[in-house]
Design an enzyme around this catalytic site. Structure first.
Site, mmCIF file in Angstrom:
data_model
loop_
_atom_site.group_PDB
_atom_site.id
_atom_site.type_symbol
_atom_site.label_atom_id
_atom_site.label_comp_id
_atom_site.label_asym_id
_atom_site.label_seq_id
_atom_site.Cartn_x
_atom_site.Cartn_y
_atom_site.Cartn_z
ATOM 1 N N ARG A 16 0.920 -1.269 0.197
ATOM 2 C CA ARG A 16 0.069 -0.317 0.047
ATOM 3 C C ARG A 16 0.549 1.272 0.133
ATOM 4 N NH1 ARG A 16 -2.877 1.403 4.325
ATOM 5 N NH2 ARG A 16 -3.784 2.417 3.688
ATOM 6 N N ARG A 44 -1.277 5.438 13.214
ATOM 7 C CA ARG A 44 -0.052 4.631 13.934
ATOM 8 C C ARG A 44 -0.793 5.138 15.454
ATOM 9 N NH1 ARG A 44 5.371 9.236 14.224
ATOM 10 N NH2 ARG A 44 5.342 8.628 16.271
ATOM 11 N N LYS A 87 3.957 -6.464 12.093
ATOM 12 C CA LYS A 87 2.779 -6.947 10.464
ATOM 13 C C LYS A 87 3.751 -7.999 10.899
ATOM 14 C CE LYS A 87 1.846 -4.892 6.138
ATOM 15 N NZ LYS A 87 1.332 -3.436 5.568
HETATM 16 C C1 BTN Z 1 0.461 -3.828 1.669
HETATM 17 O O1 BTN Z 1 1.193 -2.878 1.919
HETATM 18 O O2 BTN Z 1 0.459 -3.784 3.605
HETATM 19 C C2 BTN Z 1 0.217 -4.472 0.960
HETATM 20 C C3 BTN Z 1 0.976 -5.676 0.915
HETATM 21 C C4 BTN Z 1 0.126 -6.971 -0.355
HETATM 22 C C5 BTN Z 1 1.612 -7.527 -0.677
HETATM 23 C C6 BTN Z 1 0.985 -8.436 -1.578
HETATM 24 S S1 BTN Z 1 1.882 -9.468 -1.817
HETATM 25 C C7 BTN Z 1 1.171 -10.385 -3.171
HETATM 26 C C8 BTN Z 1 0.773 -9.464 -3.797
HETATM 27 N N1 BTN Z 1 1.152 -8.695 -5.441
HETATM 28 C C9 BTN Z 1 2.084 -7.746 -4.789
HETATM 29 O O3 BTN Z 1 2.711 -6.792 -5.410
HETATM 30 N N2 BTN Z 1 1.495 -7.612 -3.433
HETATM 31 C C10 BTN Z 1 0.206 -8.251 -3.137
#
Ligand code: BTN
Length: 322
Positions: A123, A319, A188
């Site tokens: 994100r 946060r 996380k």
């Molecule tokens: C976040 O930032 O919390 C979201 C992370 C999402 C990661 C997943 S891994 C599978 C899919 N492919 C990606 O490039 N991102 C999501």
């Protein structure tokens, strides 16, 4: 032999020490070839140790993704909703790859997973650390009739599904940080990235990306407290993948009918910050207040100077101030 690296990995998969010449002899390749494959695997993030006199090993071994194991462990309901499960060795991002499938064929119930992502996306434009064979990188596609409206709160509902799956697999203290960070013991462990294609007010497709840390290398460059799940008893990457799909596909198939209000209470049950003072940062401003749960559309409720105010949108980060 093509994919010789995979054969090298199979030999090291059980975590035992094995010498370079022994690997070469088993595969009928030179010591130089063995060394090149080992180096390649290390560059991809496989933690291969080398000790003089003992050879090589992967401490605690490695489990590659397996289609038969995942399919067998999925619930029968979710297996019926699965159109295709594609396992990839390397990909830039499973979300990008799934998106290309959707653009080609309007796939629904298509799922891809990868051993490694070279450009995993998180994100807020962040990178998602995605070394080989260590974690879960999964993307699933579905389609919806009513565009953005039908998708309201979906990313939070997916958080509920993933938390539920992790909990059912025996992990305690699983929680959610708004909108959809998955935490274990307050750190996380995973995240969700939703991407939409098609008509924002009509037929649209959604790519649901889920990343879960399973056996993240200890020295991974991650700029926040993180956890992984590999040390939980009886939990494997394949069982985790199957558990997530067993929750996720039924959710996608019914979400248009039930909406986020159906998941709201469950989301609040997992809320890591309820009653806690938090700070929300948006590109334009920063607000502070006490977190008071979420609305029926997934907006976060903050109590600021005794007044409840709701905030939503993809660009907000939260946060804890306690
Ligand atoms: C976040 O930032 O919390 C979201 C992370 C999402 C990661 C997943 S891994 C599978 C899919 N492919 C990606 O490039 N991102 C999501």
């Amino acid at each position: 032999m093509s994919n010789t690296w995979r054969a090298v990995l199979d030999i090291l998969a059980d975590g035992d020490w094995v010498s370079g010449p022994a690997i070469g002899a088993q595969l009928g390749i030179s010591r130089t070839a063995v060394w090149k494959h080992l180096k390649q695997l290390q560059e991809w993030g496989v933690p291969i140790e080398k000790v003089k006199g003992q050879g090589y090993r992967i401490d605690e071994g490695i489990e590659l993704l397996s289609q038969p194991i995942i399919l067998k462990a999925m619930s029968s309901k979710s297996a019926l909703l699965l159109e295709e499960l594609e396992l990839l060795d390397h990909i830039d991002s499973t979300n990008t790859f799934a998106r290309q499938q959707v653009e080609r064929s309007f796939a629904k119930g298509y799922v891809c997973m990868a051993e490694r992502q070279t450009q995993g996306r998180g994100r807020l434009g962040r990178q998602w650390v995605s070394p080989f064979g260590r974690n879960i990188y999964l993307s699933a596609t579905w389609d919806f009739d009513n565009g953005v409206t039908a998708l309201e709160g979906l990313s939070l509902a997916v958080g509920v599904a993933v938390c539920g799956a992790i909990q059912r697999l025996g992990v305690e203290d699983v929680s959610l940080k708004w909108p959809n960070d998955i935490l274990v013991n307050g750190r996380k462990v995973g995240g969700i990235l939703l991407e939409m294609l098609g008509d924002p007010v009509g037929l649209c497709q959604v790519v649901v990306g889920v990343g879960i840390n399973f056996a993240m290398p200890k020295d991974a460059e991650i700029d926040q407290p993180w956890a992984d799940l590999g040390h939980y008893e009886n939990l494997t990457r394949n069982s985790l993948a199957a558990g997530i799909l067993s929750e996720l596909l039924p959710l996608l198939s019914t979400y248009a009918d039930v909406g986020f209000q159906y998941y709201r209470r469950a989301w609040e049950g997992f809320d890591a910050h309820r009653g806690i003072k938090v700070r929300l940062s948006t590109p334009g401003r920063v607000v502070e207040g006490v977190a008071r749960g979420v609305s029926d559309t997934g907006a976060i409720c903050l109590e600021i100077d005794g007044v409840q105010r709701f905030f939503s949108g993809g660009e907000i980060s939260l946060r804890s101030l306690e």
